[in-house]
Design an enzyme around this catalytic site. Structure first.
Site, PDB file in Angstrom:
ATOM      1  N   ASP A 159       0.816  -1.217   0.000  1.00 11.18           N
ATOM      2  CA  ASP A 159       0.000   0.000   0.000  1.00 11.18           C
ATOM      3  C   ASP A 159       0.847   1.264   0.000  1.00 11.18           C
ATOM      4  OD1 ASP A 159      -1.677  -2.163   0.722  1.00 11.18           O
ATOM      5  OD2 ASP A 159      -3.155  -0.750   1.537  1.00 11.18           O
ATOM      6  N   ARG A 210      -0.941   4.698  16.568  1.00 16.33           N
ATOM      7  CA  ARG A 210      -1.116   5.788  15.600  1.00 16.33           C
ATOM      8  C   ARG A 210      -0.708   7.168  16.108  1.00 16.33           C
ATOM      9  NH1 ARG A 210      -0.475   1.942  12.688  1.00 16.33           N
ATOM     10  NH2 ARG A 210      -2.240   0.619  12.142  1.00 16.33           N
ATOM     11  N   ASP A 222      -8.044   4.110  11.556  1.00 21.07           N
ATOM     12  CA  ASP A 222      -6.689   4.638  11.625  1.00 21.07           C
ATOM     13  C   ASP A 222      -6.569   6.047  11.046  1.00 21.07           C
ATOM     14  OD1 ASP A 222      -5.558   2.539  13.032  1.00 21.07           O
ATOM     15  OD2 ASP A 222      -5.189   1.358  11.225  1.00 21.07           O
ATOM     16  N   SER A 254      -4.950  -8.076   5.621  1.00 21.17           N
ATOM     17  CA  SER A 254      -4.533  -6.763   6.087  1.00 21.17           C
ATOM     18  C   SER A 254      -4.021  -6.945   7.516  1.00 21.17           C
ATOM     19  CB  SER A 254      -5.722  -5.795   6.055  1.00 21.17           C
ATOM     20  OG  SER A 254      -5.351  -4.623   6.747  1.00 21.17           O
TER      21      SER A 254
HETATM   22  N1  ARG Z   1      -9.592  -2.745  13.970  1.00 20.55           N
HETATM   23  C1  ARG Z   1      -8.397  -2.414  14.652  1.00 20.55           C
HETATM   24  C2  ARG Z   1      -8.467  -1.000  15.167  1.00 20.55           C
HETATM   25  O1  ARG Z   1      -9.235  -0.235  14.683  1.00 20.55           O
HETATM   26  C3  ARG Z   1      -7.139  -2.676  13.842  1.00 20.55           C
HETATM   27  C4  ARG Z   1      -6.960  -1.829  12.609  1.00 20.55           C
HETATM   28  C5  ARG Z   1      -5.691  -2.062  11.828  1.00 20.55           C
HETATM   29  N2  ARG Z   1      -5.467  -3.441  11.523  1.00 20.55           N
HETATM   30  C6  ARG Z   1      -5.365  -3.975  10.299  1.00 20.55           C
HETATM   31  N3  ARG Z   1      -5.229  -5.257  10.217  1.00 20.55           N
HETATM   32  N4  ARG Z   1      -5.401  -3.265   9.222  1.00 20.55           N
HETATM   33  O2  ARG Z   1      -7.752  -0.622  16.057  1.00 20.55           O
END
Ligand code: ARG
Length: 403
Positions: free
Chosen positions: A16, A96, A125, A179
């Site tokens: 990505d 993050r 995120d 992912s």
């Molecule tokens: N659902 C989780 C959160 O919002 C993880 C998000 C990122 N994980 C991922 N596999 N893309 O904190």
């Protein structure tokens, strides 16, 4: 399109963000600086340098943020016993704001007017990155390619990669990967077959913990030392925050501790299903609650438990750098002054159970609670009055109801 002078991109070197790098260079025709943060995702980061170089990046930052991550983000969150929707230890959510902080720091240093991230328009995120940037430096613009370009799916992303000869990674079985978001606290896996919550997750989804069924038949006993709410040692050995979490991850993973298959409510509005593996964090939550159980006053502990869901939701929704999170953090931190001592746990086939706890600041009094004769003055008649007055309104209520 707004004119941008220079962009700092959060760059993992994965599919990505490799595509995003290319797209930013083509779309804005400006310099892109890359930040690759080592949060303990367990991947070699040096190959990322070569990748960024090949894409013409001049200023490549690869920074080890493991200690800062655990010391300033994971541990403060752990003091609250934070769980989102009762179960999720917030492993992605808490990473993050740290990345955002460093994106902003580098942007200021190099005179960039924008930062960019690879989070999609459907997830949490993007909120965590952007709300953090808003709070830290409102002058910095945010570019979220996933919300701007006309790539609409992972399929189209793969086509774009092929067209621009960007290597597409595949998992061990030669399939497009899930992912995945990994760091010292957790590994989160979403997408593909997991998008059907009625379908059982295949075994190979789990990356860092053994199946509890295959975990050792002999339990392992470990001791964790706490000082003022933070873990400081494992089995008597003092460790830095990142080293300590790394060690607990190793121990927990071996015993299949910390697996979670969860359907959660995203801030943006939809439900999503994910698989989480949080071995060390799961051990730490149990241990922290264990040491708090003897060192916190009842009302203090209950107040913490009342605000916990609110605090966890703030972190989940991306409000780490918001005034209300600071306020709750001050309350939580204040409560931890005497949360010191040692907790012993048994790790066994997926569980991490507290089996003993001790503290020089304990409020526990065996003499007070004992079933035997007690040296401490406790007048049993006081309990009679206590119950009689607490029961007063219940007796009135029951009499009125005609019972
Ligand atoms: N659902 C989780 C959160 O919002 C993880 C998000 C990122 N994980 C991922 N596999 N893309 O904190």
């Amino acid at each position: 399109m707004t004119k941008i002078e220079k962009i700092v991109l959060s760059y993992s070197g994965g599919l990505d963000t490799s595509i995003i790098l290319k797209w930013l260079q083509e779309t804005y025709g400006c310099e892109v600086v890359t930040l690759t943060a080592d949060l303990g995702q367990g991947e070699e980061l040096e190959p990322v340098r070569a990748k960024a170089e090949m894409s013409g990046v001049k200023d490549i930052r690869i920074v080890d943020l493991r200690e800062e991550f655990v010391r300033d983000f994971v541990f403060p969150m752990l003091r609250a016993n934070a769980l989102y929707e009762g179960q999720y230890l917030l492993g992605s959510s808490i990473a993050r704001p740290l990345i955002a902080k460093h994106l902003v720091g580098i942007a200021r240093e190099v005179g960039a007017d924008a930062i960019a991230h690879g989070a999609t328009g459907k997830g949490n995120d993007q909120l965590r990155f952007e709300l953090a940037v808003n709070a830290l430096d409102p002058s910095i613009k945010v570019i979220a390619p996933w919300r701007q370009w006309n790539i609409r799916s992972r399929m189209q992303l793969l086509e774009y990669a092929q067209k621009h000869r960007i290597p597409v990674p595949s998992d061990k079985r030669g399939e497009a990967p899930f992912s995945i978001d990994a760091n010292l606290l957790h590994t989160s896996t979403e997408g593909k077959s997991l998008e059907n919550p009625a379908e059982v997750a295949p075994d190979h989804v789990y990356q860092r913990t053994v199946d509890p069924v295959d975990a050792p038949d002999t339990p392992e006993i470990i001791t964790i030392g706490f000082e003022s709410g933070d873990p400081v040692s494992v089995n008597g050995k003092a460790m830095t925050p990142a080293a300590l979490l790394t060690e607990l991850n190793r121990l927990g993973a071996r015993h299949g501790v910390g697996r979670l298959d969860l359907v959660e409510n995203r801030f943006i509005g939809m439900k999503s299903r994910g698989i989480y593996e949080t071995p060390g964090g799961t051990i730490l939550l149990a241990a922290h609650r264990g040491i708090e159980s003897i060192t916190l006053d009842r009302a203090a502990a209950h107040l913490k438990d009342e605000i916990m869901p609110r605090y966890a939701e703030l972190i989940y929704n991306g409000f780490w750098f918001a005034p209300e999170r600071d306020m709750l953090q001050a309350l939580i931190d204040h409560s931890q002054a005497f949360v010191s001592g040692e907790v012993t746990l048994r790790l066994y086939k997926g569980s991490a159970s507290v089996i003993s706890r001790a503290s020089p600041c304990s409020l526990y009094s065996a003499d007070l609670v004992t079933f035997e004769e007690s040296a401490i003055a406790f007048d049993h008649h006081d309990a009679e009055g206590f119950i009689r007055l607490n029961g007063l309104r219940l007796r009135s209520w029951a009499a009125r109801n005609g019972r």
